[in-house]
Design a protein around this motif. Structure first.
Motif, PDB file in Angstrom:
ATOM      1  N   GLY A 279       0.787  -1.221   0.000  1.00 31.10           N
ATOM      2  CA  GLY A 279       0.000   0.000   0.000  1.00 31.10           C
ATOM      3  C   GLY A 279       0.816   1.267   0.000  1.00 31.10           C
ATOM      4  N   SER A 280       2.040   1.236  -0.520  1.00 23.77           N
ATOM      5  CA  SER A 280       2.878   2.429  -0.559  1.00 23.77           C
ATOM      6  C   SER A 280       2.502   3.287  -1.761  1.00 23.77           C
ATOM      7  CB  SER A 280       4.353   2.032  -0.642  1.00 23.77           C
ATOM      8  OG  SER A 280       5.156   3.180  -0.803  1.00 23.77           O
ATOM      9  N   THR A 281       2.412   4.588  -1.523  1.00 31.98           N
ATOM     10  CA  THR A 281       2.048   5.517  -2.603  1.00 31.98           C
ATOM     11  C   THR A 281       3.259   6.273  -3.138  1.00 31.98           C
ATOM     12  OG1 THR A 281       1.568   7.241  -0.963  1.00 31.98           O
ATOM     13  CG2 THR A 281      -0.272   5.832  -1.687  1.00 31.98           C
ATOM     14  N   SER A 282       4.436   6.029  -2.586  1.00 34.72           N
ATOM     15  CA  SER A 282       5.641   6.692  -3.076  1.00 34.72           C
ATOM     16  C   SER A 282       6.020   6.127  -4.442  1.00 34.72           C
ATOM     17  CB  SER A 282       6.788   6.502  -2.087  1.00 34.72           C
ATOM     18  OG  SER A 282       7.096   5.128  -1.974  1.00 34.72           O
ATOM     19  N   LYS A 283       6.870   6.851  -5.140  1.00 30.38           N
ATOM     20  CA  LYS A 283       7.192   6.463  -6.517  1.00 30.38           C
ATOM     21  C   LYS A 283       8.686   6.621  -6.785  1.00 30.38           C
ATOM     22  CE  LYS A 283       5.897   7.370 -11.321  1.00 30.38           C
ATOM     23  NZ  LYS A 283       5.084   8.225 -12.222  1.00 30.38           N
ATOM     24  N   LEU A 284       9.310   5.551  -7.288  1.00 33.52           N
ATOM     25  CA  LEU A 284      10.685   5.592  -7.793  1.00 33.52           C
ATOM     26  C   LEU A 284      10.612   5.593  -9.315  1.00 33.52           C
ATOM     27  CD1 LEU A 284      12.800   3.201  -5.535  1.00 33.52           C
ATOM     28  CD2 LEU A 284      13.008   5.664  -5.748  1.00 33.52           C
ATOM     29  N   THR A 285      11.202   6.619  -9.935  1.00 32.30           N
ATOM     30  CA  THR A 285      11.049   6.817 -11.374  1.00 32.30           C
ATOM     31  C   THR A 285      12.401   6.652 -12.075  1.00 32.30           C
ATOM     32  OG1 THR A 285       9.333   8.436 -10.894  1.00 32.30           O
ATOM     33  CG2 THR A 285      10.187   8.387 -13.149  1.00 32.30           C
ATOM     34  N   ILE A 286      12.358   5.980 -13.267  1.00 31.81           N
ATOM     35  CA  ILE A 286      13.535   5.901 -14.138  1.00 31.81           C
ATOM     36  C   ILE A 286      13.496   7.101 -15.070  1.00 31.81           C
ATOM     37  CG2 ILE A 286      14.792   4.525 -15.829  1.00 31.81           C
ATOM     38  CD1 ILE A 286      13.342   2.060 -14.775  1.00 31.81           C
ATOM     39  N   THR A 287      14.545   7.917 -15.051  1.00 31.09           N
ATOM     40  CA  THR A 287      14.601   9.103 -15.918  1.00 31.09           C
ATOM     41  C   THR A 287      15.852   9.046 -16.780  1.00 31.09           C
ATOM     42  OG1 THR A 287      15.865  10.437 -14.348  1.00 31.09           O
ATOM     43  CG2 THR A 287      13.454  10.450 -14.116  1.00 31.09           C
ATOM     44  N   ASP A 288      15.890   9.910 -17.788  1.00 30.56           N
ATOM     45  CA  ASP A 288      17.088  10.002 -18.626  1.00 30.56           C
ATOM     46  C   ASP A 288      18.290  10.408 -17.782  1.00 30.56           C
ATOM     47  OD1 ASP A 288      15.772   9.283 -20.955  1.00 30.56           O
ATOM     48  OD2 ASP A 288      15.210  11.352 -21.442  1.00 30.56           O
ATOM     49  N   GLY A 289      18.054  11.277 -16.793  1.00 38.11           N
ATOM     50  CA  GLY A 289      19.143  11.718 -15.930  1.00 38.11           C
ATOM     51  C   GLY A 289      19.677  10.600 -15.057  1.00 38.11           C
ATOM     52  N   ASN A 390      10.062   8.879  -2.317  1.00 38.50           N
ATOM     53  CA  ASN A 390      10.028   9.230  -3.733  1.00 38.50           C
ATOM     54  C   ASN A 390      11.454   9.512  -4.220  1.00 38.50           C
ATOM     55  OD1 ASN A 390       7.194   9.152  -4.009  1.00 38.50           O
ATOM     56  ND2 ASN A 390       7.052  11.138  -2.962  1.00 38.50           N
ATOM     57  N   GLY A 391      11.675   9.346  -5.528  1.00 37.96           N
ATOM     58  CA  GLY A 391      12.999   9.653  -6.058  1.00 37.96           C
ATOM     59  C   GLY A 391      13.194   9.073  -7.450  1.00 37.96           C
ATOM     60  N   TYR A 392      14.407   9.256  -7.937  1.00 34.91           N
ATOM     61  CA  TYR A 392      14.799   8.709  -9.232  1.00 34.91           C
ATOM     62  C   TYR A 392      15.775   7.559  -8.975  1.00 34.91           C
ATOM     63  CZ  TYR A 392      13.222  13.435 -10.275  1.00 34.91           C
ATOM     64  OH  TYR A 392      12.513  14.593 -10.326  1.00 34.91           O
ATOM     65  N   PHE A 393      15.750   6.567  -9.871  1.00 34.91           N
ATOM     66  CA  PHE A 393      16.682   5.451  -9.653  1.00 34.91           C
ATOM     67  C   PHE A 393      17.130   4.868 -10.997  1.00 34.91           C
ATOM     68  CE2 PHE A 393      13.330   2.559 -10.694  1.00 34.91           C
ATOM     69  CZ  PHE A 393      13.953   1.348 -11.006  1.00 34.91           C
ATOM     70  N   SER A 394      18.202   4.104 -10.921  1.00 30.53           N
ATOM     71  CA  SER A 394      18.716   3.319 -12.058  1.00 30.53           C
ATOM     72  C   SER A 394      19.589   2.200 -11.494  1.00 30.53           C
ATOM     73  CB  SER A 394      19.519   4.200 -13.031  1.00 30.53           C
ATOM     74  OG  SER A 394      20.598   4.806 -12.339  1.00 30.53           O
ATOM     75  N   VAL A 395      19.940   1.239 -12.342  1.00 31.75           N
ATOM     76  CA  VAL A 395      20.743   0.077 -11.931  1.00 31.75           C
ATOM     77  C   VAL A 395      22.048   0.090 -12.724  1.00 31.75           C
ATOM     78  CG1 VAL A 395      20.868  -2.431 -11.729  1.00 31.75           C
ATOM     79  CG2 VAL A 395      18.680  -1.257 -11.406  1.00 31.75           C
ATOM     80  N   VAL A 406      25.950  -5.653  -8.811  1.00 27.97           N
ATOM     81  CA  VAL A 406      24.738  -4.980  -9.271  1.00 27.97           C
ATOM     82  C   VAL A 406      24.382  -3.946  -8.210  1.00 27.97           C
ATOM     83  CG1 VAL A 406      22.322  -5.222  -9.892  1.00 27.97           C
ATOM     84  CG2 VAL A 406      23.965  -7.004 -10.533  1.00 27.97           C
ATOM     85  N   CYS A 407      24.306  -2.671  -8.630  1.00 26.36           N
ATOM     86  CA  CYS A 407      24.104  -1.570  -7.682  1.00 26.36           C
ATOM     87  C   CYS A 407      22.823  -0.803  -8.022  1.00 26.36           C
ATOM     88  CB  CYS A 407      25.307  -0.622  -7.708  1.00 26.36           C
ATOM     89  SG  CYS A 407      25.212   0.703  -6.479  1.00 26.36           S
ATOM     90  N   LEU A 408      21.908  -0.666  -7.021  1.00 27.51           N
ATOM     91  CA  LEU A 408      20.685   0.121  -7.153  1.00 27.51           C
ATOM     92  C   LEU A 408      21.000   1.538  -6.663  1.00 27.51           C
ATOM     93  CD1 LEU A 408      17.626   0.430  -7.598  1.00 27.51           C
ATOM     94  CD2 LEU A 408      17.296  -0.401  -5.262  1.00 27.51           C
ATOM     95  N   LEU A 409      20.934   2.525  -7.568  1.00 23.01           N
ATOM     96  CA  LEU A 409      21.277   3.913  -7.269  1.00 23.01           C
ATOM     97  C   LEU A 409      19.998   4.745  -7.168  1.00 23.01           C
ATOM     98  CD1 LEU A 409      24.183   4.184  -9.840  1.00 23.01           C
ATOM     99  CD2 LEU A 409      24.465   4.130  -7.358  1.00 23.01           C
ATOM    100  N   THR A 410      19.724   5.331  -5.989  1.00 20.77           N
ATOM    101  CA  THR A 410      18.548   6.195  -5.799  1.00 20.77           C
ATOM    102  C   THR A 410      19.007   7.633  -5.605  1.00 20.77           C
ATOM    103  OG1 THR A 410      18.529   5.870  -3.398  1.00 20.77           O
ATOM    104  CG2 THR A 410      17.300   4.285  -4.747  1.00 20.77           C
ATOM    105  N   ILE A 411      18.241   8.589  -6.181  1.00 16.28           N
ATOM    106  CA  ILE A 411      18.568  10.017  -6.120  1.00 16.28           C
ATOM    107  C   ILE A 411      17.357  10.760  -5.546  1.00 16.28           C
ATOM    108  CG2 ILE A 411      19.287  12.049  -7.440  1.00 16.28           C
ATOM    109  CD1 ILE A 411      20.317  10.097  -9.600  1.00 16.28           C
ATOM    110  N   LYS A 412      17.572  11.511  -4.462  1.00 18.03           N
ATOM    111  CA  LYS A 412      16.488  12.292  -3.851  1.00 18.03           C
ATOM    112  C   LYS A 412      16.124  13.458  -4.774  1.00 18.03           C
ATOM    113  CE  LYS A 412      17.909  11.137   0.854  1.00 18.03           C
ATOM    114  NZ  LYS A 412      18.406  11.641   2.161  1.00 18.03           N
ATOM    115  N   PRO A 413      14.854  13.624  -5.110  1.00 14.07           N
ATOM    116  CA  PRO A 413      14.454  14.658  -6.092  1.00 14.07           C
ATOM    117  C   PRO A 413      14.639  16.087  -5.577  1.00 14.07           C
ATOM    118  CG  PRO A 413      12.528  13.615  -5.137  1.00 14.07           C
ATOM    119  CD  PRO A 413      13.708  12.837  -4.626  1.00 14.07           C
ATOM    120  N   ALA A 414      14.684  16.263  -4.265  1.00 14.34           N
ATOM    121  CA  ALA A 414      14.767  17.624  -3.728  1.00 14.34           C
ATOM    122  C   ALA A 414      16.133  18.249  -3.953  1.00 14.34           C
ATOM    123  CB  ALA A 414      14.439  17.610  -2.224  1.00 14.34           C
TER     124      ALA A 414
END
Length: 746
Positions: A279-289, A390-395, A406-414
């Motif tokens: 039931g989590s409403t947060s979102k991890l998004t894959i972006t070009d950045g 919430n944030g952006y991520f890539s592998v 294998v590294c999961l990289l998360t970036i805080k949007p703020a």
């Protein structure tokens, strides 16, 4: 009676028969017989009989050998006569060879003279013909060269045009192949994306106990963690080993753009499936950045020599892209690479490892990514950072030594700068991917058709080009040959002074030229007639030479036959001579042996006569000796009984035949032993232990020559021995244990 000397006694074998005989004890011939008490008349008679038999046998052999010698002498005389006749025949045959040989030499000499005359006449004829045709040949060849040069010029022009067409066709073919390769790669990428989109294994179904714990409905973390591990163990991965979409990489850090996105979408699908269940409403998004940051991170990681590579790579990549390094979090997991070889070197006191690696499959990288996600789910702190923020991520995928990460990289949007590309990368729908596959397939098919057309054009141009090249080569050779022939003819004309004079006369006046031509024709006719006469004389000489050679061959054949007969006669004579010499030697040997055996017979008869004369004297003494022997016999009999009893007692010890292992093989928690069958045994015993001293050994018995021992510890080394046993009169007797053999089970 005459007095006989003490030391000399002459005994005649003829005078012994029918007369009394006396001898003193000091005579050297009979001293041994007088001293011996065991000599008997019967033994002496047997010796006389044996000696007489030897004499008779030797006499018989001597007679036979003498007969053989007579036969050999006759045979030798006959062979000697045959040898003399053969020598006479051979000498006569050799004397007949001289005359035909001389005739043949004369015929060969005449043949050589006729051949030389024919060769000379033929040379004159050829020169005459050549003189009249050289000029005509020069003119004809010059005309041919001119025609060929014109044809060659046209072919070379055509060849230049063909070269241009061939180069153009080759360029078109290369371009079509490049397009086909691009279309094929695009098709494969589209198929992979479609396969990934239609996969049913890109989500993770959480156990209820885990959902209850992370949502605060339960505090039983142990049960939640255990149930989560069970789900992980039974999970099916979307990339299976052997799948056509399971790409193989020599370097896991060098993923293609298509496989990089597949990996990112796979991880996002796993995380999104977890979010939806809790039931989590947060979102991890894959972006070009974020994708660009993963590339930078991989480059900095691979180029770094620091101990803490991950943190250094995050710091460097953040600096390059203008990010706050504390806004980036990296979660990684290590997996083993396939190592084919390893070497260690020491430089300046530092130890360096060098590796040779095998390949790494995309399925292995996807499994590591799945393990990374489930690893973070098992850590409440990391779970909260990934699932509830919430944030952006890539592998990113990197390598170090014998591992890949294998590294999961998360970036805080703020904390991202304005130039950071936040455009979301969305996974295409199945319909879009299917359409892309169809388009890529059509493009690939069209590219293949274009290749076939371009290949056909290229093949035709190449065939035409090769044909023109061959024609040009043939013409150039004809021109070269013609020029060489003209040069040769002109040189001959120039070198011959007579021809130069004829050429000058021909230029000055036509009548003189015609006269010279007529003279040349007459010379040809004359030399041709002379050549025919010489050929006739040569044929006659050849026929005569053939006749004399045939006669010579026949005479030589007769001489050769006579020589062979002479050799055969000589061999027969040598064999007869050898046999005669052998028979002569045998006669001499047997004659000598017969004389010796007759002396032995005379000696045996003399001994027999002496023994017979003492028989009466020793009769009374023998009675006393018989009594003494009887007493000795009883004593000896008792001693013999004791010895026999001792041997019987010794024989009671039973000896059991032993055997030995023929094979000893280990299996799963067991081993099987085989051995040879021993004679007169009741059975066998096998004992085994994990200690070489056979401490705490266990023993098993069997009557067979094979035994399987089960229920053992796996992957253990056992020491095994064998012995035989025999049951006799209620008792069991054993052989010695064999030397211990070792076996290791699975």
């Amino acid at each position: 009676m005459k007095k006989i000397s003490k030391n000399v006694l002459l005994v005649s074998s003829v005078g012994l028969a029918g007369s009394a005989f006396a001898v003193t004890n000091t005579h050297p011939v009979f001293a041994a017989n007088n001293a011996s008490k065991k000599t008997t008349v019967a033994n002496d008679q047997a010796k006389v009989k044996s000696a007489q038999k030897s004499v008779d046998q030797t006499q018989s052999k001597l007679t036979q050998v003498q007969n053989d010698l007579n036969t050999a002498n006759k045979d030798l005389a006959q062979k000697e006569t045959e040898l003399a006749n053969a020598k006479s025949t051979a000498e006569a045959a050799n004397s007949k060879v001289a005359a035909p040989n001389k005739s043949n030499d004369e015929a060969q000499s005449a043949l050589k003279q006729a051949q030389a005359a024919t060769d000379s006449a033929n040379s004159d004829y050829q020169n005459a013909v050549k003189d009249s045709t050289d000029k005509q040949k020069v003119t004809e060849k010059n005309n041919n060269i001119s025609d060929n040069q014109k044809t060659l010029s046209g072919l070379q022009q055509e060849k230049s045009e063909s070269d241009a067409k061939l180069a153009s066709a080759q360029s078109d073919l290369a371009e079509m192949k490049q397009k086909a390769d691009s279309a094929s790669q695009a098709l494969q990428a589209a198929k992979k994306d479609l396969s990934s989109a239609t996969s049913t294994n890109e989500s993770l179904t959480l156990p209820q106990s885990y959902i209850d714990y992370v949502t605060g409905k339960s505090t039983d973390w142990d049960t939640a963690k255990k149930d989560l591990q069970d789900v992980v163990n039974n999970h099916t991965y979307p990339f299976t080993d052997g799948d056509e979409n399971d790409t193989v990489y020599n370097d896991p850090a060098a993923l293609s753009e298509s496989d990089q996105k597949r990996l990112d979408f796979y991880v996002k699908s796993l995380i999104d499936s977890v979010k939806s269940q809790v039931g989590s409403t947060s979102k991890l998004t894959i972006t070009d950045g974020s994708l660009e940051f993963a590339k930078r991170y991989t480059q900095e990681y691979q180029n770094s020599n620091y101990v803490f590579r991950k943190y250094n790579a995050i710091k460097s990549a953040s600096s390059i892209m203008g990010l706050d390094e504390y806004a980036v979090t990296g979660y990684d997991i290590a997996a083993n690479r396939q190592v084919t070889s390893r070497s260690i070197s020491i430089i300046n006191g530092y130890i360096y490892n060098s590796y040779e690696f095998g390949t790494t499959k995309m399925s292995e990288i996807a499994k590591a990514a799945f393990d990374l996600v489930t690893q973070e789910l098992a850590n409440p702190t990391d779970y909260n950072n990934i699932i509830n923020n919430n944030g952006y991520f890539s592998v990113a995928v990197t390598t170090q030594d014998d591992k890949f990460y294998v590294c999961l990289l998360t970036i805080k949007p703020a904390n991202v700068p304005s130039h950071f590309n936040t455009n979301e990368v969305v996974k295409p729908s199945q319909d879009e991917l299917a359409t892309a596959v169809q388009k890529s397939q059509a493009d690939s098919d069209q590219a293949n058709k274009d290749i076939e057309s371009a290949q056909s054009t290229f093949d035709q141009a190449q065939a035409q080009n090769q044909k023109l090249g061959q024609e040009i080569s043939d013409l150039q050779k004809k021109i070269s040959d013609g020029q060489s022939s003209v040069a040769s003819l002109q040189k001959q004309l120039t070198d011959t002074a007579k021809l130069q004079s004829q050429i000058k006369e021909t230029k000055d006046s036509l009548p003189a030229k015609q006269a010279a031509l007529q003279a040349a024709n007459e010379k040809v006719q004359t030399t041709q007639s002379k050549l025919n006469d010489c050929k006739t004389a040569l044929a006659a000489a050849q026929k005569e030479a053939a006749n004399t050679q045939s006669n010579l061959d026949k005479v030589k054949a007769d001489a050769s036959s006579a020589q062979q007969k002479l050799q055969t006669a000589q061999k027969a004579y040598d064999e007869a001579k050898k046999k005669q010499e052998k028979m002569t030697a045998s006669v001499a040997s047997l004659t000598k042996k017969l004389a010796y055996e007759k002396k032995q017979l005379a000696h045996a008869k003399a001994v027999l006569a002496l023994a017979q004369s003492k028989k009466a004297t020793t009769k009374k003494k023998s009675t006393k000796k018989s009594t003494k022997k009887a007493t000795t016999k009883k004593t000896t009999k008792k001693a013999t009984k004791k010895k026999v009893a001792k041997k019987v007692k010794k024989a009671k010890k039973v000896v059991v035949a032993s055997s030995k292992f023929t094979s000893l093989k280990g299996s799963k928690k067991a081993f099987v032993g085989k051995w040879k069958k021993a004679k007169s045994v009741s059975g066998y015993q096998v004992r085994y232990s994990t200690a070489s001293s056979m401490k705490k050994a266990k023993t098993k018995s069997t009557k067979a020559t094979k035994l399987k021992v089960s229920g053992l510890k796996s992957k253990k080394k056992y020491y095994v021995q064998l012995r035989s046993y025999r049951k006799l009169s209620g008792k069991t007797y054993y052989s010695a244990w064999t030397k211990a053999k070792t076996v290791k089970n699975r």
